[in-house]
Enzyme design. Structure first.
Site, short mmCIF file in Angstrom:
data_model
loop_
_atom_site.label_atom_id
_atom_site.label_comp_id
_atom_site.label_asym_id
_atom_site.label_seq_id
_atom_site.Cartn_x
_atom_site.Cartn_y
_atom_site.Cartn_z
N GLU A 54 31.31 42.87 38.38
CA GLU A 54 32.45 42.12 37.83
C GLU A 54 32.05 41.06 36.81
O GLU A 54 31.07 40.34 37.01
CB GLU A 54 33.20 41.46 38.98
CG GLU A 54 34.50 40.77 38.54
CD GLU A 54 35.42 40.55 39.73
OE1 GLU A 54 36.21 41.46 40.04
OE2 GLU A 54 35.36 39.48 40.34
N LYS A 56 33.12 37.66 35.72
CA LYS A 56 33.92 36.60 36.38
C LYS A 56 33.33 35.25 35.99
O LYS A 56 32.21 34.94 36.37
CB LYS A 56 33.80 36.84 37.89
CG LYS A 56 34.50 35.86 38.79
CD LYS A 56 34.28 36.29 40.25
CE LYS A 56 35.11 35.48 41.22
NZ LYS A 56 34.90 35.92 42.62
N LYS A 116 41.13 43.60 36.17
CA LYS A 116 41.28 42.84 37.41
C LYS A 116 42.31 41.75 37.13
O LYS A 116 42.05 40.79 36.42
CB LYS A 116 39.93 42.24 37.80
CG LYS A 116 39.87 41.72 39.21
CD LYS A 116 39.56 42.85 40.18
CE LYS A 116 39.62 42.46 41.62
NZ LYS A 116 38.61 41.50 42.03
N GLU A 165 44.36 47.09 46.76
CA GLU A 165 43.57 46.14 47.56
C GLU A 165 44.35 45.67 48.79
O GLU A 165 45.51 45.25 48.68
CB GLU A 165 43.21 44.95 46.69
CG GLU A 165 42.49 43.85 47.43
CD GLU A 165 42.13 42.69 46.52
OE1 GLU A 165 41.48 42.93 45.48
OE2 GLU A 165 42.52 41.56 46.83
N ASN A 186 39.48 43.77 50.70
CA ASN A 186 38.92 42.51 50.21
C ASN A 186 38.36 41.73 51.40
O ASN A 186 39.09 41.41 52.33
CB ASN A 186 39.98 41.68 49.47
CG ASN A 186 39.32 40.65 48.56
OD1 ASN A 186 38.19 40.23 48.81
ND2 ASN A 186 40.00 40.27 47.49
N GLU A 216 35.23 44.93 48.81
CA GLU A 216 35.28 43.95 47.72
C GLU A 216 34.98 42.54 48.21
O GLU A 216 35.44 42.14 49.28
CB GLU A 216 36.69 43.91 47.10
CG GLU A 216 37.27 45.22 46.66
CD GLU A 216 38.74 45.06 46.28
OE1 GLU A 216 39.41 46.08 46.16
OE2 GLU A 216 39.22 43.91 46.11
N SER A 217 34.24 41.81 47.40
CA SER A 217 34.01 40.35 47.58
C SER A 217 32.97 40.01 48.65
O SER A 217 32.86 40.68 49.68
CB SER A 217 35.29 39.60 47.97
OG SER A 217 36.32 39.84 47.06
O1 LIG Z 1 37.34 34.93 44.01
C1 LIG Z 1 38.26 34.16 44.36
O2 LIG Z 1 38.08 32.97 44.67
C2 LIG Z 1 39.69 34.62 44.38
C3 LIG Z 1 40.68 33.75 44.76
C4 LIG Z 1 42.01 34.16 44.74
C5 LIG Z 1 42.34 35.43 44.35
C6 LIG Z 1 41.34 36.32 43.96
C7 LIG Z 1 40.02 35.93 43.98
N1 LIG Z 1 39.00 36.76 43.56
C8 LIG Z 1 39.20 38.03 42.96
C9 LIG Z 1 38.29 39.01 43.54
O3 LIG Z 1 38.77 39.92 44.15
C10 LIG Z 1 36.80 38.84 43.40
O4 LIG Z 1 36.50 38.27 42.17
C11 LIG Z 1 36.00 40.14 43.51
O5 LIG Z 1 36.32 40.88 44.65
C12 LIG Z 1 34.49 39.82 43.53
O6 LIG Z 1 34.20 38.93 44.57
P1 LIG Z 1 32.81 38.17 44.64
O7 LIG Z 1 31.72 39.20 44.63
O8 LIG Z 1 32.83 37.41 45.93
O9 LIG Z 1 32.72 37.29 43.45
#
Ligand SMILES: O=C(O)c1ccccc1NCC(=O)[C@H](O)[C@H](O)COP(=O)(O)O
Length: 259
Positions: A54, A56, A116, A165, A186, A216-217
């Protein structure tokens, strides 16, 4: 009010304003509008790594992540690293992204690009197509079943894949329908920011096998991926872990080489 509700209120206002400035006909006139899209779900099915990397810059759960590289450098780095696809955050207010980021990414790489975004309106799907996306994200927490159905069917009519998601079983149960390609769990609760891989593990068995499963995340180690693979996950969406380093592409390359 939680952050997700606030984001959606802002997003609905933003869409109304944008619609009044850029007509659909202008989006449809983009040279990218008729572009043949690339399938992320196929890439994930055929891949050993399954990494969706991603772009970001920042997020509500973490202020600034990384500003030192250009979009082109980051996405080319991800492609070179062997990522199956790239997620590009386009929300400006909360994530510092833009549709220009998506356009620059499209001009730089030939792997699938996910827009996204917090999609609440068909107009945003037209924007996604006009700026070079191959797939869109729909977030079950902020959409009704009818909205998921109409938005996903609209995306499919434009040859865009759909990643739906979810974060809990109620969201999953209300959302299952044939117009989805991938279901992502997520690991971050978008209302409280609690992060745990257990969310992916607990929901895995409830996701029908017709859909490619994406976790995800909050993924930051090879061990996490090795823990998730036995649950049937083929895709792993990683943002912060790469973007917080001083070279996201190199970091992704090193990560993927160990998978
Ligand atoms: O990442 C956040 O804080 C967030 C808060 C509110 C809504 C969405 C959010 N993130 C979007 C995502 O889904 C993440 O950027 C993506 O899954 C990647 O996650 P990460 O690897 O933890 O950066």
């Amino acid at each position: 009010m939680n952050i997700l509700d606030r984001i959606i209120i802002d997003k609905r206002r933003e869409v109304i304003l944008k619609k009044s400035i850029i007509p659909v006909s202008q989006l449809e006139a983009s040279v990218l509008f008729d572009r043949k899209t690339i399938s992320l779900s196929q890439n994930l099915k055929n891949s050993n790594s399954g990494i969706i990397a991603e772009h970001k810059r920042r997020s509500p759960s973490k202020a600034e992540i990384n500003y030192s590289f250009t979009v082109e450098e980051v996405v080319k780095g991800y492609e070179n690293a062997g990522a199956c696809g790239i997620s590009v955050l386009t929300d400006g207010k909360y994530f510092g992204g833009s549709l220009d980021d998506l356009l620059l990414a499209r001009a730089s790489v030939n792997i699938p690009l996910l827009r996204k975004e917090f999609i609440v309106d068909e107009y945003q799907i037209l924007e996604a197509k006009a700026h070079g996306a191959d797939l869109i994200l729909l977030i079950a927490a902020v959409l009704t079943r009818d909205e998921i159905k109409s938005l996903s069917e609209f995306a499919k009519s434009l040859d865009l894949e759909v990643l739906l998601e979810v974060h809990n079983s109620a969201e999953l149960e209300k959302s299952i329908m044939p117009s989805l390609d991938m279901i992502g769990v997520n690991n971050r609760n978008l209302k409280t920011f609690e992060v745990s891989l257990d969310f992916s593990k607990q929901l895995a068995d409830k996701i029908p096998t017709d859909f490619v499963k994406v976790s995800e995340s909050g993924i930051s180690s090879i061990e996490a991926i090795n823990e998730l693979k036995p649950y049937g996950y083929k895709g792993f969406l990683i943002g912060e872990n790469f973007m917080k380093t001083n070279n996201a592409g190199e970091s992704a390359k090193e990560f993927i080489s160990k998978l």
